[in-house]
Design a protein around this motif. Structure first.
Motif, PDB file in Angstrom:
ATOM      1  N   GLY A 225       0.817  -1.203   0.000  1.00 29.81           N
ATOM      2  CA  GLY A 225       0.000   0.000   0.000  1.00 29.81           C
ATOM      3  C   GLY A 225       0.850   1.252   0.000  1.00 29.81           C
ATOM      4  O   GLY A 225       1.992   1.244   0.466  1.00 29.81           O
ATOM      5  N   VAL A 226       0.291   2.317  -0.559  1.00 29.69           N
ATOM      6  CA  VAL A 226       0.896   3.645  -0.502  1.00 29.69           C
ATOM      7  C   VAL A 226      -0.141   4.554   0.147  1.00 29.69           C
ATOM      8  O   VAL A 226      -1.180   4.860  -0.446  1.00 29.69           O
ATOM      9  N   LEU A 227       0.131   4.944   1.387  1.00 31.95           N
ATOM     10  CA  LEU A 227      -0.827   5.746   2.145  1.00 31.95           C
ATOM     11  C   LEU A 227      -0.608   7.225   1.867  1.00 31.95           C
ATOM     12  O   LEU A 227       0.531   7.707   1.858  1.00 31.95           O
ATOM     13  N   PRO A 228      -1.676   7.974   1.680  1.00 32.02           N
ATOM     14  CA  PRO A 228      -1.528   9.406   1.380  1.00 32.02           C
ATOM     15  C   PRO A 228      -1.146  10.210   2.616  1.00 32.02           C
ATOM     16  O   PRO A 228      -1.357   9.777   3.761  1.00 32.02           O
ATOM     17  N   TYR A 229      -0.571  11.369   2.382  1.00 27.00           N
ATOM     18  CA  TYR A 229      -0.302  12.322   3.458  1.00 27.00           C
ATOM     19  C   TYR A 229      -1.653  12.871   3.917  1.00 27.00           C
ATOM     20  O   TYR A 229      -2.372  13.499   3.150  1.00 27.00           O
ATOM     21  N   LEU A 230      -1.994  12.609   5.165  1.00 19.13           N
ATOM     22  CA  LEU A 230      -3.280  13.053   5.694  1.00 19.13           C
ATOM     23  C   LEU A 230      -3.083  14.398   6.396  1.00 19.13           C
ATOM     24  O   LEU A 230      -2.644  14.465   7.551  1.00 19.13           O
ATOM     25  N   HIS A 231      -3.383  15.464   5.687  1.00 18.11           N
ATOM     26  CA  HIS A 231      -3.189  16.803   6.232  1.00 18.11           C
ATOM     27  C   HIS A 231      -4.071  17.007   7.460  1.00 18.11           C
ATOM     28  O   HIS A 231      -5.258  16.677   7.458  1.00 18.11           O
ATOM     29  N   GLY A 232      -3.462  17.530   8.507  1.00 13.27           N
ATOM     30  CA  GLY A 232      -4.221  17.839   9.706  1.00 13.27           C
ATOM     31  C   GLY A 232      -4.542  16.651  10.577  1.00 13.27           C
ATOM     32  O   GLY A 232      -5.304  16.792  11.544  1.00 13.27           O
ATOM     33  N   LEU A 233      -3.979  15.468  10.277  1.00 10.74           N
ATOM     34  CA  LEU A 233      -4.236  14.307  11.125  1.00 10.74           C
ATOM     35  C   LEU A 233      -3.636  14.563  12.500  1.00 10.74           C
ATOM     36  O   LEU A 233      -2.457  14.874  12.634  1.00 10.74           O
ATOM     37  N   MET A 234      -4.436  14.402  13.534  1.00  7.90           N
ATOM     38  CA  MET A 234      -3.976  14.661  14.899  1.00  7.90           C
ATOM     39  C   MET A 234      -4.240  13.446  15.766  1.00  7.90           C
ATOM     40  O   MET A 234      -5.363  13.201  16.209  1.00  7.90           O
ATOM     41  N   LEU A 235      -3.203  12.670  15.989  1.00  7.87           N
ATOM     42  CA  LEU A 235      -3.246  11.568  16.947  1.00  7.87           C
ATOM     43  C   LEU A 235      -2.148  11.806  17.967  1.00  7.87           C
ATOM     44  O   LEU A 235      -1.137  12.451  17.678  1.00  7.87           O
ATOM     45  N   GLU A 236      -2.332  11.255  19.164  1.00  7.46           N
ATOM     46  CA  GLU A 236      -1.351  11.472  20.220  1.00  7.46           C
ATOM     47  C   GLU A 236       0.034  11.003  19.793  1.00  7.46           C
ATOM     48  O   GLU A 236       0.199   9.901  19.275  1.00  7.46           O
ATOM     49  N   ALA A 237       1.031  11.855  20.018  1.00  6.82           N
ATOM     50  CA  ALA A 237       2.400  11.503  19.671  1.00  6.82           C
ATOM     51  C   ALA A 237       2.947  10.502  20.673  1.00  6.82           C
ATOM     52  O   ALA A 237       2.674  10.592  21.866  1.00  6.82           O
ATOM     53  N   GLU A 238       3.732   9.536  20.166  1.00  7.75           N
ATOM     54  CA  GLU A 238       4.322   8.544  21.058  1.00  7.75           C
ATOM     55  C   GLU A 238       5.352   9.192  21.979  1.00  7.75           C
ATOM     56  O   GLU A 238       5.412   8.888  23.162  1.00  7.75           O
ATOM     57  N   ASP A 239       6.163  10.088  21.451  1.00  7.59           N
ATOM     58  CA  ASP A 239       7.179  10.718  22.287  1.00  7.59           C
ATOM     59  C   ASP A 239       7.453  12.162  21.857  1.00  7.59           C
ATOM     60  O   ASP A 239       7.443  13.061  22.668  1.00  7.59           O
TER      61      ASP A 239
END
Length: 493
Positions: A225-239
């Protein structure tokens, strides 16, 4: 390698290649299809942690992945958590409980021992779920760390699980990353790799096609798969600290967070990053604290050394001026401890034994104790001149703080917490996640000077982000090839 229902491991060519978000997205895709799935990361190095229902401590990324699965997080989803407290040492947490502080060399030797509880946790998940989606750590090509590896291929070989490798094309050099990573693996490890995923692609996929063909021809491995750049995606950062913010509203409250050397659980500020009425700014070493309505001192894994760091930066004087001019000041966990009169560490829990003078805004004193406080909790928050509102969160701290009054601003099911002082200008609390509940966030922002608050529902926003990620994965990955036993549930790319 023939896939089974039992597990799939996601490894990356680098840190921040997209392992955590890909695992979260895959977990949500499977859960939406009615498949019982759980996340797993054998070893995580991060200062962002979460508390499980039974009082254990795991990486926050695994807690978010559990949410993507629609299940409660457990200590078995992240059996080894390393929380750095110096450049060469970390607190080692095994199956949710702090074991010891170790330097890098000491832990490297201990890894052959820790594989036991790692496999125990993994097998417990396998017995409860139809499949487990596993996240690696860093890169499997870090050949200096291969001996007794529990995080990447060492675990994959021990657990006998297939692996996919993800790379971030937005960094550049994606084909070199994938080809080189595979080349540095042993023959048995190469055979374990069943395909590649390219993450954060921008542009026309036709322009990438010659490179995909070359990679598949050279490696014999498919690009799944080639996943697109999801602009504005906000998930908790691991570190790493995520500074991305939503589009601003007309009226904004300026919030400043000084970044400490061992800042922990900076995911506390995610609801503020996603708040259109908040201008959140993180300030690093060597920078001045800009004018603000509210300064928040965050949590830290090394509170006394970070208090010294704060003073070295001159931030204590800048904070004093901010308060003198009427600004609001807040401290969370370690930041709350710093706001008091003293912090003592007689047993050398976080550093050398000794005592530090606090910033002196609150009439509290803290002693660091061997037994860490780990709990989820809820209750009520009452800010000055406001009605009580519901609040929930979690506590992770070694400190025992004296001077907390029975009428403290935070009244939790297990007792009072926090203090407000300096004519109502300074507020401290142990409660992580305090901004995640809309009513509590409204109350604190109103106290800091924001009128007509329009706080979004953070839980709904987080669910929307996970679903958005899962939608992209379903559209752009060959999931039927990954899980042939459930191919009727997926449509091939």
């Amino acid at each position: 390698m023939q896939l089974t229902t039992q597990a799939l491991m996601v490894q990356g060519t680098t840190s921040d290649a997209g392992k955590s978000v890909l695992v979260a997205g895959l977990c949500r895709v499977l859960a939406r299809k009615g498949i019982r799935v759980a996340p797993f990361k054998s070893q995580n190095m991060a200062l962002n942690s979460a508390v499980t229902q039974d009082g254990g401590e795991i990486g926050r990324a695994q807690a978010v992945q559990a949410q993507a699965c629609g299940i409660e997080p457990t200590v078995h989803m992240n059996p080894v958590l390393l929380k750095p407290n110096t450049d060469i040492g970390a607190q080692v947490i095994v199956q949710g409980k702090a074991l010891a502080d170790m330097d890098a060399v000491g832990y490297h030797g201990y890894k052959k021992v820790v594989m036991g509880p790692v496999m125990d946790s993994f097998q417990q998940l396998q017995s409860q779920y139809q499949t487990v989606v596993i996240e690696g750590a860093g890169s499997p090509a870090e050949i200096n760390l291969r001996e007794n590896d529990v995080a990447n291929m060492g675990f994959a070989e021990e657990a006998d699980v297939p692996v996919i490798i993800v790379a971030d094309i937005d960094r550049g050099g994606v084909f070199a990353h994938l080809y080189g990573t595979l080349a540095l693996l042993s023959e048995s490890e190469q055979n374990r790799v069943i395909g590649f995923v390219i993450n954060r692609f921008r542009g026309d996929i036709k322009l990438l096609a010659p490179g995909l063909d070359w990679l598949e021809e050279k490696t014999g491995k498919p690009v799944l798969g080639v996943l697109p750049y999801l602009h504005g995606l906000m998930l908790e950062a691991e570190d790493a600290i995520n500074v991305q913010q939503v589009a601003p509203a007309a009226q904004q409250l300026k919030v400043v967070v000084p970044v400490l050397t061992r800042v922990s659980n900076h995911t506390d500020f995610d609801p503020l990053r996603m708040h259109p009425q908040v201008d959140l700014q993180f300030v690093g070493k060597g920078e001045l604290l800009p004018p603000a309505d509210l300064i928040i001192i965050p949590g830290t894994k090394s509170v006394r050394s970070d208090l010294a760091f704060l003073r070295e930066q001159g931030w204590d004087q800048q904070i004093a001026r901010h308060v003198r001019l009427g600004g609001k000041l807040m401290g969370i966990c370690g930041g709350y401890q710093m706001l008091g009169e003293s912090i003592a560490d007689p047993n050398g829990i976080e550093s050398e034994s000794g005592e530090s003078r606090g910033l002196g805004y609150l009439q509290t004193s803290t002693v660091l104790a061997p037994q860490k406080q780990l709990k989820r909790t809820q209750g009520q928050l009452t800010m000055p001149d406001q009605q009580a509102v519901p609040v929930r969160g979690y506590e992770i701290h070694a400190g025992v703080t004296e001077g907390v009054r029975s009428d403290a601003p935070v009244q939790l099911t297990d007792g009072p917490d926090g203090q407000i002082a300096f004519n109502g200008q300074v507020f401290g609390t142990y409660l992580h996640g305090i901004f995640e509940q809309r009513e509590a966030c409204d109350a604190i922002l109103a106290w800091a000077g924001l009128t007509a608050t329009q706080t979004p529902d953070f839980d709904v926003l987080r669910e929307q982000q996970i679903d958005r990620l899962a939608d992209a994965i379903e559209q752009h990955m060959d999931l039927a090839r990954l899980w042939p036993q459930w191919q009727d549930k997926f449509s091939a790319v």
